[in-house]
Motif scaffolding. Structure first.
Motif, short mmCIF file in Angstrom:
data_model
loop_
_atom_site.label_atom_id
_atom_site.label_comp_id
_atom_site.label_asym_id
_atom_site.label_seq_id
_atom_site.Cartn_x
_atom_site.Cartn_y
_atom_site.Cartn_z
N GLN A 6 -20.67 80.29 29.33
CA GLN A 6 -21.18 81.59 28.89
C GLN A 6 -20.62 82.71 29.77
OE1 GLN A 6 -25.36 81.87 28.04
NE2 GLN A 6 -25.43 84.03 28.58
N MET A 7 -20.42 83.86 29.17
CA MET A 7 -19.89 85.01 29.88
C MET A 7 -21.05 85.84 30.40
SD MET A 7 -16.78 86.34 30.37
CE MET A 7 -16.01 87.88 30.88
N VAL A 8 -20.99 86.21 31.68
CA VAL A 8 -21.94 87.16 32.25
C VAL A 8 -21.13 88.36 32.70
CG1 VAL A 8 -23.51 85.33 32.97
CG2 VAL A 8 -21.83 86.18 34.60
N GLU A 9 -21.84 89.42 33.05
CA GLU A 9 -21.12 90.61 33.49
C GLU A 9 -20.77 90.55 34.97
OE1 GLU A 9 -22.26 94.19 30.58
OE2 GLU A 9 -23.93 93.50 31.80
N ALA A 10 -21.69 90.03 35.78
CA ALA A 10 -21.44 89.98 37.21
C ALA A 10 -22.03 88.72 37.82
CB ALA A 10 -22.03 91.21 37.90
N VAL A 11 -21.26 88.11 38.72
CA VAL A 11 -21.74 87.00 39.54
C VAL A 11 -21.82 87.49 40.98
CG1 VAL A 11 -21.23 84.72 40.46
CG2 VAL A 11 -20.83 85.20 38.05
N VAL A 12 -22.99 87.37 41.57
CA VAL A 12 -23.19 87.70 42.98
C VAL A 12 -23.33 86.38 43.73
CG1 VAL A 12 -24.63 88.88 44.69
CG2 VAL A 12 -24.34 89.87 42.39
N ILE A 13 -22.45 86.13 44.68
CA ILE A 13 -22.48 84.88 45.43
C ILE A 13 -23.11 85.15 46.79
CG2 ILE A 13 -21.14 82.90 46.21
CD1 ILE A 13 -18.84 83.88 44.45
N ARG A 33 -26.20 94.12 32.14
CA ARG A 33 -27.29 93.40 31.49
C ARG A 33 -27.38 91.93 31.90
NH1 ARG A 33 -24.92 96.52 27.55
NH2 ARG A 33 -23.66 94.73 26.90
N ARG A 34 -26.25 91.34 32.24
CA ARG A 34 -26.24 89.91 32.56
C ARG A 34 -25.68 89.72 33.97
NH1 ARG A 34 -23.13 88.15 27.28
NH2 ARG A 34 -22.76 90.40 27.20
N VAL A 35 -26.57 89.62 34.93
CA VAL A 35 -26.20 89.44 36.33
C VAL A 35 -26.71 88.08 36.80
CG1 VAL A 35 -26.39 90.33 38.69
CG2 VAL A 35 -26.29 91.93 36.75
N LEU A 36 -25.84 87.31 37.39
CA LEU A 36 -26.19 85.98 37.89
C LEU A 36 -26.00 85.94 39.39
CD1 LEU A 36 -26.78 82.91 37.54
CD2 LEU A 36 -24.31 82.60 37.15
N LEU A 37 -27.05 85.55 40.12
CA LEU A 37 -26.97 85.39 41.58
C LEU A 37 -26.96 83.90 41.90
CD1 LEU A 37 -28.67 87.36 44.37
CD2 LEU A 37 -28.96 84.89 44.36
N ILE A 38 -26.01 83.49 42.71
CA ILE A 38 -25.85 82.07 43.06
C ILE A 38 -26.01 81.92 44.57
CG2 ILE A 38 -24.31 80.08 43.00
CD1 ILE A 38 -22.92 81.36 40.61
N VAL A 165 -32.41 89.58 36.73
CA VAL A 165 -31.29 88.86 37.33
C VAL A 165 -31.57 87.36 37.28
CG1 VAL A 165 -30.00 88.45 39.46
CG2 VAL A 165 -30.70 90.78 38.86
N HIS A 166 -30.62 86.59 36.76
CA HIS A 166 -30.73 85.13 36.75
C HIS A 166 -30.38 84.61 38.15
CE1 HIS A 166 -31.22 84.66 32.38
NE2 HIS A 166 -30.39 85.68 32.29
N VAL A 167 -31.11 83.63 38.64
CA VAL A 167 -30.90 83.09 39.98
C VAL A 167 -30.66 81.59 39.90
CG1 VAL A 167 -31.92 82.77 42.28
CG2 VAL A 167 -32.38 84.88 40.99
N ARG A 168 -29.62 81.14 40.58
CA ARG A 168 -29.33 79.72 40.70
C ARG A 168 -29.36 79.35 42.18
NH1 ARG A 168 -26.10 77.99 36.15
NH2 ARG A 168 -25.79 76.03 37.24
N LEU A 169 -30.34 78.56 42.58
CA LEU A 169 -30.46 78.11 43.97
C LEU A 169 -29.85 76.72 44.11
CD1 LEU A 169 -34.14 79.23 44.71
CD2 LEU A 169 -32.02 80.45 45.30
N GLY A 170 -29.52 76.36 45.35
CA GLY A 170 -28.95 75.04 45.60
C GLY A 170 -27.65 74.80 44.88
N THR A 171 -26.89 75.88 44.68
CA THR A 171 -25.65 75.80 43.91
C THR A 171 -24.52 76.43 44.70
OG1 THR A 171 -26.91 75.98 41.85
CG2 THR A 171 -24.54 76.40 41.73
N ARG A 172 -23.41 75.73 44.80
CA ARG A 172 -22.28 76.21 45.58
C ARG A 172 -21.12 76.60 44.67
NH1 ARG A 172 -18.78 72.68 49.95
NH2 ARG A 172 -17.44 74.37 50.70
#
Length: 381
Positions: A6-13, A33-38, A165-172
């Protein structure tokens, strides 16, 4: 969760205070609108944002870097205003100037504080009496606070949920690559599931010590970095020091600060807090270096030296140590400056690498982001 491909607008690592604040800013202030924090750790604000001295700087610490001191003064009030529940103020903060080996005199320090507009006044006799007068020239009462990372982490969880903001924990994240139409990040395989690819327009690399640990097309930072394995000792301060924060400066000296999230004090020493260091290299993972290090405390050496200036520290009780990687810009080793690192990578348009040396530097990052233009992905993509 973000489905594979899936396409998001921004990934914050990176889920420290910087990453969380930037993700919230992009969603709320810049309309992404679609921000993913990893975050590779199991919780937010669990590494560098937590394993430090928890000092809200007000400029005093940087008499040899006027720019850093002045920016701290500007950011101090904003931090206190934005996170009042996380700020501990109920202690007296002292700065003491050593008679020998200090790079500033008491008079120079006082003049510097007036130049940056920082509050300062001579301490009273009872506070002076805590110090060895043969080694300490002058003691000042200043305005400086500590922050509670537990409260900041709670804010981050609520704020990211509120701003969507979508959050993914424990993910590298393993790699950052350029693809047609934007960027792509590769996530590490987990629990027998295949590795995951996330497409995006923007990547914000807020991984602190891990800035240069990505494969793919990521070119690394142009600015040289130094990595240090550091120890922050946690102590139970004796009653006479319990309501104080103390810094003796400016040179090979020490700080003792309240550490609100544990109800203890930190003790750091310029000579003994850094255990070893190296110039950052892409093939040397700083976090692996820390994990493989024996992490034996140097508290005894810290305490012996500190007790020469502050005898009561001999009655403190050692509780624990926070070992962490500290990352600094090589160009600022000589002047103690702590500017932000804010790099855009021409080889990866839309990719930013961001590093701050202090918690309040986050406002400097937001100012830089405010000058950037971001575009939205159409809803049907």
């Amino acid at each position: 969760m973000t489905p594979t491909g899936q396409m998001v607008e921004a990934v914050v690592i990176g889920g420290g205070l910087y990453g969380c604040t930037i993700a919230s800013y992009l969603a709320q202030e810049r309309g992404l609108r679609r921000v993913l924090l990893i975050e590779k750790e199991p919780r937010l604000l669990g590494r560098g944002s937590h394993n430090n001295q928890a000092r809200v700087h007000n400029g005093y610490h940087y008499p040899r870097s006027f720019t850093t001191a002045y920016r701290s003064r500007i950011n101090f009030n904003r931090f206190v205003q934005d996170w009042p529940g996380a700020v501990k103020r109920d202690f007296t903060k002292l700065y003491a100037i050593a008679r020998r080996n200090s790079r500033v005199t008491a008079r120079q320090f006082e003049r510097f504080c007036h130049e940056i507009g920082a509050k300062i006044k001579p301490a009273d006799r009872s506070l002076h009496a805590l110090f060895e007068k043969r080694l300490i020239e002058e003691v000042f009462v200043v305005e400086e606070y500590a922050f509670d990372t537990t409260c900041l982490a709670h804010w981050a969880q609520q704020e990211l949920a509120r701003t969507g903001v979508h959050v993914r924990l424990g993910t590298r994240v393993l790699s950052i690559s350029r693809v047609d139409g934007g960027l792509q990040v590769l996530l590490e395989q987990q629990d027998g599931q295949p590795a995951e690819l996330i497409g995006c327009q923007y990547v914000f690399n807020c991984t602190y010590s891990g800035l240069n640990q990505f494969a793919g097309d990521f070119p690394g930072t142009q600015t040289g970095l130094k990595q240090e394995v550091t120890e922050m000792a946690l102590i139970q301060a004796p009653a006479v020091l319990k309501d104080l924060g103390i810094t003796v400066m400016d040179g090979p000296f020490f700080s003792m600060m309240p550490f609100p999230s544990r109800g203890l004090h930190t003790l750091s020493h310029v000579r003994y807090t850094p255990h070893f260091s190296w110039a950052d290299q892409p093939d040397t993972d700083p976090y692996a270096q820390l994990e493989n290090y024996a992490q034996s405390t140097r508290f005894d050496r810290m305490a012996r030296d500190v007790a020469r200036y502050l005898p009561a520290i001999a009655d403190s009780q050692y509780v624990d140590s926070l070992f962490e990687i500290k990352t600094v810009l090589l160009k600022n080793e000589g002047d103690d400056g702590r500017p932000i690192l804010f790099e855009k990578h021409p080889a990866l348009p839309g990719c930013f690498s961001i590093l701050g040396g202090k918690i309040d530097n986050v406002y400097d990052v937001l100012e830089k982001l405010g000058t950037e233009e971001f575009r939205n992905i159409p809803e049907n993509q």
